[in-house]
Design a protein around this motif. Sequence first.
Motif, mmCIF file in Angstrom:
data_model
loop_
_atom_site.group_PDB
_atom_site.id
_atom_site.type_symbol
_atom_site.label_atom_id
_atom_site.label_comp_id
_atom_site.label_asym_id
_atom_site.label_seq_id
_atom_site.Cartn_x
_atom_site.Cartn_y
_atom_site.Cartn_z
ATOM 1 N N UNK A 1 17.801 -40.127 -14.991
ATOM 2 C CA UNK A 1 17.306 -39.557 -16.041
ATOM 3 C C UNK A 1 16.090 -40.592 -16.308
ATOM 4 N N UNK A 2 16.622 -41.934 -16.561
ATOM 5 C CA UNK A 2 15.364 -42.919 -16.893
ATOM 6 C C UNK A 2 14.216 -43.102 -15.736
ATOM 7 N N UNK A 3 14.873 -43.235 -14.841
ATOM 8 C CA UNK A 3 13.990 -43.555 -13.671
ATOM 9 C C UNK A 3 13.023 -42.155 -13.283
ATOM 10 N N UNK A 4 13.283 -40.917 -13.600
ATOM 11 C CA UNK A 4 12.370 -39.858 -13.559
ATOM 12 C C UNK A 4 11.715 -39.880 -14.629
ATOM 13 N N UNK A 5 11.937 -40.339 -15.845
ATOM 14 C CA UNK A 5 11.123 -40.194 -16.996
ATOM 15 C C UNK A 5 10.084 -41.467 -16.877
ATOM 16 N N UNK A 6 10.448 -42.432 -16.325
ATOM 17 C CA UNK A 6 9.543 -43.537 -16.040
ATOM 18 C C UNK A 6 8.581 -43.139 -15.182
ATOM 19 N N UNK B 1 13.390 -45.735 -21.733
ATOM 20 C CA UNK B 1 14.478 -46.031 -22.280
ATOM 21 C C UNK B 1 14.602 -45.350 -23.590
ATOM 22 N N UNK B 2 13.468 -45.533 -24.494
ATOM 23 C CA UNK B 2 13.562 -44.859 -25.537
ATOM 24 C C UNK B 2 13.861 -43.192 -25.604
ATOM 25 N N UNK B 3 13.217 -42.718 -24.553
ATOM 26 C CA UNK B 3 13.436 -41.303 -24.398
ATOM 27 C C UNK B 3 14.929 -41.204 -23.893
ATOM 28 N N UNK B 4 15.380 -41.669 -23.116
ATOM 29 C CA UNK B 4 16.734 -41.687 -22.750
ATOM 30 C C UNK B 4 17.630 -41.759 -24.162
ATOM 31 N N UNK B 5 17.461 -42.687 -24.657
ATOM 32 C CA UNK B 5 18.080 -42.708 -26.037
ATOM 33 C C UNK B 5 18.208 -41.522 -26.664
ATOM 34 N N UNK B 6 17.176 -40.730 -26.970
ATOM 35 C CA UNK B 6 17.041 -39.351 -27.602
ATOM 36 C C UNK B 6 17.822 -38.326 -26.692
ATOM 37 N N UNK B 7 17.670 -38.434 -25.404
ATOM 38 C CA UNK B 7 18.318 -37.388 -24.587
ATOM 39 C C UNK B 7 19.803 -37.766 -23.969
ATOM 40 N N UNK B 8 20.347 -38.901 -24.459
ATOM 41 C CA UNK B 8 21.702 -39.333 -23.896
ATOM 42 C C UNK B 8 22.612 -38.021 -24.023
ATOM 43 N N UNK B 9 22.783 -37.512 -25.338
ATOM 44 C CA UNK B 9 23.761 -36.598 -25.574
ATOM 45 C C UNK B 9 23.283 -35.132 -24.846
ATOM 46 N N UNK B 10 21.949 -34.989 -24.691
ATOM 47 C CA UNK B 10 21.423 -33.586 -24.256
ATOM 48 C C UNK B 10 21.681 -33.673 -22.997
ATOM 49 N N UNK B 11 21.996 -34.574 -22.187
ATOM 50 C CA UNK B 11 22.313 -34.623 -20.627
ATOM 51 C C UNK B 11 23.748 -34.152 -20.502
ATOM 52 N N UNK B 12 24.626 -34.286 -21.415
ATOM 53 C CA UNK B 12 25.772 -33.504 -21.054
ATOM 54 C C UNK B 12 25.758 -32.008 -21.371
ATOM 55 N N UNK B 13 26.447 -31.187 -20.311
ATOM 56 C CA UNK B 13 26.457 -29.888 -20.428
ATOM 57 C C UNK B 13 27.099 -29.407 -21.749
ATOM 58 N N UNK B 14 26.920 -28.078 -22.097
ATOM 59 C CA UNK B 14 27.480 -27.540 -23.373
ATOM 60 C C UNK B 14 28.425 -26.431 -22.811
ATOM 61 N N UNK B 15 29.550 -26.469 -23.322
ATOM 62 C CA UNK B 15 30.723 -25.586 -23.157
ATOM 63 C C UNK B 15 30.942 -24.500 -24.285
#
Length: 551
Positions: free
Chosen positions: A204-209, A231-245
């Motif tokens: 995720x961080x590599x793609x955003x960069x 890195x700051x964008x990943x901080x915002x997206x960290x939980x969003x990367x986990x799938x929702x059940x």
Amino acid sequence: MTLRPIADVGAELGLSPDDVHPWGTHRAKVSLGALAKQGGRQGRLVLVSAINPTPPGEGKTTMSVALAMGLRRRGRKVVAALREPSLGPVFGVKGGGTGGGQASLEPAADINLHFTGDLHAITSANNLLAALVDNAVYYGHPVAIDSTRVRWRRALDMNDRFLRNVIVGLGGKAHGVPREGAFDITAASEVMAILALSENLKDLEARLGRVVVGHSPDGKPVRARDVDAAAAMVALLKDALMPNLVQTREGGPALVHAGPFGNIAHGCSSVVGTRMGLAYADEVVTEAGFGFDLGAEKFLDIKCRSTGLWPRGVVLVVTLRALKYQGGAPLARVADPDADALARGFDHLEKHLESVRAFGLPAVLCVNRFPQDTESELDALRAFGKERGVETAVCEGFTRGGEGSLELADRVLAMLDATDAAPPQPRFLYDVKQSPEEKVRAIARTVYGADDVAFTASARKDLEMVRELGGAELPVCMAKTHLSLSDDPTKQGRPRGFTLTVREVRLSAGAGFMVALTGDILTMPGLPKEPAARRITVHEDGRITGLMQGE
């Protein structure tokens, strides 16, 4: 209706309590670490697609949920892996995106509105990058950016035509540098595409960069990593990367994650959600946005190319009303019996079946049955499929849930079982080393039936820039109307003798594809004259009605 505790839903899949992180009462996030615990186990992937729909849609998500319900009733360990709804359609034309009737995802209102905050996180990450870019324009630090060549756009998860073109930085020197800007709907943001295609936080961080945000005064590309944004964008997206059940209306598990649009983006749920499902379930039912010409082509040529995944077969959703619409019947009359329009619509269906075969995949026709459908019309469709060696299943999941989806489940299981000895292997429409023009032509000729492709002068200039930025060997994400196989929404049926026109090309370097825009496709839709938002009611007990069509 009583919903199951979300921990029990996860346990049905084999997820441990440590991997299921409750997000309210009936929603949860699934830890990315759960993937590694299965040791590479791989279930069977089923891709649900459709013919081109009528404007209200044909219930593809409803049929996906119904299929998962039917398979579960047959004793299969199954999960639906679907996209998250966007507030644009929820409050716009189509209403909620959680299926319908007895074949829906629950809790539907929560999923259709704020859910677990993923869309908010993606919007925030997108706009953080926009703020950092304009900050660099203002200070010339940490990198100088030419204010006339800023490429990054702001995002909002709402249909708002007034934000398609804006001017920012007004009010004097203290308030910024005036320039033209634009908004995309969040579902069309490259950040959404990146989240959907990322394998883990590092990816995720590599793609955003890699995202190209603009150009320096001497013409060199400036990327998100150059303004220290990734890195700051990943901080915002960290939980969003986990799938929702969540769960189906009958309590079966569903992974609902990421929501790129099918007509203006790549139209697939997340890679991590699909992988999670395949690691824990016997069958994973996933869908791709709109018709096979849009979402399914991108699912196969972009998502599967990126991941190495490949479906065992396709469920092609059809409705008699859409067939009659594609056969020339007026939208107001598609509920009426019309043998001639139906027969003409079969030509449209034939083209989609040809496209499925071009990818080397078997198919089952799934008829989403409406109350007005007659047996004689259904028999005509069955006969059409039989002549082409394709099984047809009539599904009544909307009215009868899993019980009304058993015929579909049985047809799909038979298709899957027949592939066990020799599963279909990846077969793409083009090689990424072909030129961008050749790749677009391969899609247009094979899937749309176009004679050729024309590139406007502006699009050719865009392609020069794509080449300069090193994106010429990326896959192509076609942005096209969902109402026709062509780039003209008024051309119904199976258009012939037409030339597809590409008017703009955008590079999504982080997502890993280029976007070719055709026709009048806009990345910020507008609300209709009578938006769905006007029919929504919140009752005294907190219940929300009107989110779904027909409520």
